[in-house]
Design a protein around this motif. Structure first.
Motif, mmCIF file in Angstrom:
data_model
loop_
_atom_site.group_PDB
_atom_site.id
_atom_site.type_symbol
_atom_site.label_atom_id
_atom_site.label_comp_id
_atom_site.label_asym_id
_atom_site.label_seq_id
_atom_site.Cartn_x
_atom_site.Cartn_y
_atom_site.Cartn_z
ATOM 1 N N SER A 1 0.726 -1.202 -0.154
ATOM 2 C CA SER A 1 0.067 -0.100 0.086
ATOM 3 C C SER A 1 0.755 1.226 -0.002
ATOM 4 C CB SER A 1 -0.895 -0.005 1.276
ATOM 5 O OG SER A 1 -1.914 -0.906 1.206
ATOM 6 N N ALA A 2 2.148 1.209 0.543
ATOM 7 C CA ALA A 2 3.001 2.366 0.545
ATOM 8 C C ALA A 2 4.009 2.504 -0.748
ATOM 9 C CB ALA A 2 3.930 2.154 1.690
ATOM 10 N N THR A 3 3.605 1.615 -1.540
ATOM 11 C CA THR A 3 4.238 1.679 -2.840
ATOM 12 C C THR A 3 3.590 1.924 -3.979
ATOM 13 O OG1 THR A 3 4.067 -0.673 -3.549
ATOM 14 C CG2 THR A 3 6.010 0.057 -2.011
ATOM 15 N N LEU A 4 3.844 1.976 -5.255
ATOM 16 C CA LEU A 4 2.916 2.370 -6.337
ATOM 17 C C LEU A 4 1.834 1.064 -6.837
ATOM 18 C CD1 LEU A 4 5.222 4.642 -8.609
ATOM 19 C CD2 LEU A 4 3.157 5.390 -7.139
ATOM 20 N N LEU A 5 2.336 0.048 -6.071
ATOM 21 C CA LEU A 5 1.467 -1.109 -6.325
ATOM 22 C C LEU A 5 0.395 -1.263 -5.428
ATOM 23 C CD1 LEU A 5 4.450 -3.811 -6.305
ATOM 24 C CD2 LEU A 5 3.535 -2.922 -8.222
ATOM 25 N N PRO A 6 -0.669 -1.977 -5.821
ATOM 26 C CA PRO A 6 -1.907 -1.906 -5.277
ATOM 27 C C PRO A 6 -1.858 -2.584 -3.871
ATOM 28 C CG PRO A 6 -2.311 -3.419 -7.027
ATOM 29 C CD PRO A 6 -0.771 -2.692 -7.112
ATOM 30 N N GLY A 7 -2.676 -2.213 -2.709
ATOM 31 C CA GLY A 7 -2.923 -2.758 -1.566
ATOM 32 C C GLY A 7 -3.790 -2.111 -0.622
ATOM 33 N N ASN A 8 -4.456 -2.840 -0.133
ATOM 34 C CA ASN A 8 -5.289 -2.104 0.965
ATOM 35 C C ASN A 8 -5.151 -2.481 2.220
ATOM 36 O OD1 ASN A 8 -7.494 -0.823 2.112
ATOM 37 N ND2 ASN A 8 -8.926 -1.078 0.198
ATOM 38 N N SER A 9 -4.292 -1.646 2.840
ATOM 39 C CA SER A 9 -3.943 -2.059 4.268
ATOM 40 C C SER A 9 -5.009 -1.802 5.408
ATOM 41 C CB SER A 9 -2.508 -1.274 4.877
ATOM 42 O OG SER A 9 -2.607 0.115 4.623
ATOM 43 N N GLU A 10 -5.874 -0.668 5.081
ATOM 44 C CA GLU A 10 -6.965 -0.190 5.809
ATOM 45 C C GLU A 10 -7.884 -1.532 5.964
ATOM 46 O OE1 GLU A 10 -5.690 1.584 3.489
ATOM 47 O OE2 GLU A 10 -4.940 3.318 4.212
ATOM 48 N N ASN B 1 3.996 -0.536 6.364
ATOM 49 C CA ASN B 1 3.826 0.560 5.485
ATOM 50 C C ASN B 1 4.824 1.732 5.767
ATOM 51 O OD1 ASN B 1 1.704 3.376 5.146
ATOM 52 N ND2 ASN B 1 1.154 1.460 4.218
ATOM 53 N N THR B 2 5.379 2.008 6.650
ATOM 54 C CA THR B 2 6.704 2.869 6.843
ATOM 55 C C THR B 2 7.889 1.963 6.010
ATOM 56 O OG1 THR B 2 6.126 3.563 9.190
ATOM 57 C CG2 THR B 2 8.355 3.984 8.402
ATOM 58 N N LEU B 3 8.079 0.822 5.927
ATOM 59 C CA LEU B 3 9.080 0.160 5.188
ATOM 60 C C LEU B 3 8.843 0.435 3.685
ATOM 61 C CD1 LEU B 3 9.984 -2.935 6.990
ATOM 62 C CD2 LEU B 3 11.417 -0.969 6.874
ATOM 63 N N GLY B 4 7.585 0.287 3.350
ATOM 64 C CA GLY B 4 7.342 0.303 1.858
ATOM 65 C C GLY B 4 7.566 2.000 1.401
ATOM 66 N N GLY B 5 7.208 2.844 2.332
ATOM 67 C CA GLY B 5 7.562 4.173 2.021
ATOM 68 C C GLY B 5 8.726 4.548 1.847
ATOM 69 N N LEU B 6 9.880 3.914 2.772
ATOM 70 C CA LEU B 6 11.054 4.107 2.768
ATOM 71 C C LEU B 6 11.763 3.552 1.566
ATOM 72 C CD1 LEU B 6 12.046 3.249 6.387
ATOM 73 C CD2 LEU B 6 12.129 5.458 5.338
ATOM 74 N N LEU B 7 11.198 2.462 0.938
ATOM 75 C CA LEU B 7 11.526 1.964 -0.458
ATOM 76 C C LEU B 7 11.329 2.982 -1.581
ATOM 77 C CD1 LEU B 7 12.497 -0.335 -2.462
ATOM 78 C CD2 LEU B 7 9.925 -0.934 -2.547
ATOM 79 N N THR B 8 10.307 3.737 -1.404
ATOM 80 C CA THR B 8 10.023 4.822 -2.451
ATOM 81 C C THR B 8 11.083 5.948 -2.162
ATOM 82 O OG1 THR B 8 7.713 4.281 -2.504
ATOM 83 C CG2 THR B 8 8.293 6.374 -3.303
#
Length: 135
Positions: free
Chosen positions: A17-26, A51-58
């Motif tokens: 969810s934190a990347t450009l890939l689809p995911g619905n964490s909520e 979610n934080t780690l996904g954002g850090l990848l971006t």
């Protein structure tokens, strides 16, 4: 369902969810809490970290780009600074802010701190709202 499998699914959904890939964490978090109301703390921890780690990848990918683009998002982020990463939980805007943080080469500690706080607050509010509605 076996709890570690649920938590692994929560992590994967939050990361994606934190990347450009689809995911619905909520939705994944709400489903987990529906079936395991006692597991609020582990669930919040897992989705926040994922979610934080996904954002850090971006952010890391943004650091790999040769030159920061100029535009309103970059100018706004420069004016506000790393505290703007509190908004990285927002759809689309959050992805842009993560990439901008990378382009601007903001210090990792500040990036992690503000991103983690924003994402944790979002999931905490969601869990609180779900508990209030379900009560």
């Amino acid at each position: 369902m076996f709890e570690p499998a649920w938590l692994a699914g929560l992590f994967a959904s939050a990361f994606l969810s934190a990347t450009l890939l689809p995911g619905n964490s909520e939705a994944a978090l709400l489903a987990y809490l529906h079936f395991n109301a006692q597991g609020v703390l582990p669930a919040l921890l897992v989705v926040t970290v994922g979610n934080t780690l996904g954002g850090l990848l971006t952010v890391w990918m943004g650091r790999r780009l040769p030159k920061a683009p100029q535009g309103r998002a970059v100018a706004w982020a420069q004016r506000i600074g790393p505290v703007s990463l509190l908004l990285t939980w927002l759809p689309i805007v959050g992805d842009v802010l993560c990439a901008v943080a990378g382009w601007l080469r903001w210090p990792w500690r500040q990036v992690v701190l503000w991103m983690l706080l924003g994402k944790a607050a979002r999931y905490l509010l969601l869990a609180f709202a779900a508990n209030s509605i379900g009560a």
